[in-house]
Design an enzyme around this catalytic site. Structure first.
Site, short mmCIF file in Angstrom:
data_model
loop_
_atom_site.label_atom_id
_atom_site.label_comp_id
_atom_site.label_asym_id
_atom_site.label_seq_id
_atom_site.Cartn_x
_atom_site.Cartn_y
_atom_site.Cartn_z
N PHE A 153 0.83 -1.21 0.00
CA PHE A 153 0.00 0.00 0.00
C PHE A 153 0.86 1.26 0.00
CE2 PHE A 153 -3.87 2.37 1.53
CZ PHE A 153 -4.70 1.94 0.50
N GLY A 154 1.80 1.27 -0.95
CA GLY A 154 2.60 2.47 -1.18
C GLY A 154 1.86 3.39 -2.12
N ARG A 155 2.58 4.18 -2.89
CA ARG A 155 1.94 5.16 -3.77
C ARG A 155 1.02 4.51 -4.80
NH1 ARG A 155 6.92 7.78 -2.79
NH2 ARG A 155 6.67 9.93 -2.10
N SER A 229 4.28 -5.28 -10.17
CA SER A 229 5.37 -4.86 -9.29
C SER A 229 6.70 -5.51 -9.67
CB SER A 229 5.03 -5.15 -7.83
OG SER A 229 4.74 -6.52 -7.63
N ARG A 230 6.87 -6.78 -9.31
CA ARG A 230 8.09 -7.53 -9.63
C ARG A 230 7.70 -8.96 -9.99
NH1 ARG A 230 9.83 -3.32 -10.12
NH2 ARG A 230 11.59 -2.26 -9.11
N GLU A 259 13.14 -10.88 -18.19
CA GLU A 259 12.62 -10.04 -19.26
C GLU A 259 13.68 -9.79 -20.32
OE1 GLU A 259 11.09 -6.47 -17.45
OE2 GLU A 259 9.58 -7.54 -16.28
N HIS A 276 5.97 -5.00 -19.51
CA HIS A 276 6.48 -4.07 -18.49
C HIS A 276 6.27 -2.62 -18.93
CE1 HIS A 276 9.57 -3.90 -14.99
NE2 HIS A 276 8.69 -2.90 -14.90
N ILE A 277 4.99 -2.26 -19.12
CA ILE A 277 4.65 -0.93 -19.64
C ILE A 277 3.91 -0.08 -18.60
CG2 ILE A 277 4.62 -1.63 -22.06
CD1 ILE A 277 1.52 -1.81 -21.80
#
Length: 305
Positions: A153-155, A229-230, A259, A276-277
């Protein structure tokens, strides 16, 4: 002369204003010669140059070995996450490190919401059927009244939550770093969130696995999973098993452990994949690129004083 590596392959054309300033400061720009994510060995080879003191970084690896074998004094991350950079080593070596979390939150959250609606309504399948001259209308699902678990729950996570408010959904949050939430959201343990959610969206800054065999085992049937995210946070093998068993009905992935990605999920009908856009809007990329260049220019100016 100083050299600066632009490691990411997505960098736009450098503005005339920045070109003039770079030239005035005698800074040579080195572009990624492979036009893809740099492998560790390739990155070490490029950074093994005492004149190369700064890098505009993508998601390539800057671990202890890479940093110790470089002459870097400044890393400007073109993006938000810095989990690919060994922070402790960079601090020890006095390498200045910056990132752009504020500029990526909105485009990533908007893309996640768009992908979620696409998956709920199977828009990708409808488009493919119609283009193959098959007039097939199938039921999808409404977003309204669904339970959405946001992991991290970051930005980005907070921005997605704010976008979801108008859809009348119940928002569950798992983030050990968050102590208090407003009344619109419910803080839960990871286990409880996974067991009760209809939709899971991951927005963390870590390379550690979060969803694997044990987590997929306790999920509700027909789960929708989103990850921007990752790649490493979701076990690909366990995800494929969950798709086959129907535990996960649809998945959107914008990030992958390796990737460019050419793995098994490419052939899976229920997987919607993007390269990854997350932050790739003209507005955000331009702002990030300009900030990275200006940071490096200001850094070199201080060295020359």
């Amino acid at each position: 002369m100083y050299k600066v590596l632009i490691a990411t392959t997505s960098f736009s054309k450098i503005s005339v204003r920045h070109k003039k300033e770079l030239s005035r400061l005698n800074i040579e720009i080195i572009l990624n010669p492979h036009n893809r994510k740099l492998r560790k060995k390739e990155l070490i080879e490029i950074l093994n140059d005492e004149k190369l003191i700064a890098v505009i970084a993508g998601t390539e690896t800057y671990d202890k070995e890479v940093l110790n074998l470089s002459y870097l004094k400044f890393i400007s991350r073109l993006g938000s996450g810095i989990s690919n950079i060994d922070f402790a080593t960079s601090k020890k070596l006095r390498i200045k490190l910056t990132s752009k979390p504020k500029l990526t939150a909105t485009p990533v959250a908007e893309l996640a919401l768009g992908a979620l609606i696409l998956l709920l309504r199977n828009l990708d399948h409808s488009n493919e059927n119609l283009k193959n001259y098959n007039w097939i209308r199938s039921d999808g699902y409404s977003l309204e009244n669904k339970k959405v678990l946001i992991i991290g729950f970051g930005r980005v996570g907070r921005k997605l939550a704010s976008l979801l408010k108008s859809f009348n959904v119940r928002i569950l949050v798992f983030d050990p770093l968050v102590k208090k939430l407003n009344t619109h959201y419910q803080k839960v343990t990871l286990k409880k969130g996974i067991k009760t959610a209809d939709i899971i969206s991951i927005h963390v800054n870590t390379e550690s696995q979060i969803l694997g065999k044990n987590e997929f085992k306790i999920m509700k049937k027909n789960m929708i999973l989103l990850n921007s995210s990752r790649g490493a946070v979701v076990s690909e093998n366990d995800l494929i098993k969950a798709l086959k068993s129907g535990v996960v009905s649809r998945v959107w992935l914008d990030v992958f452990k390796n990737e460019p990605y050419y793995g098994k999920l490419i052939k899976h009908d229920q997987a919607f994949l993007t390269p990854h856009i997350g932050s790739y809007t003209s507005e955000s990329r331009k702002k990030m690129e300009n900030e990275c260049l200006e940071e490096i220019i200001n850094f070199v100016k201080k060295i020359k004083v």
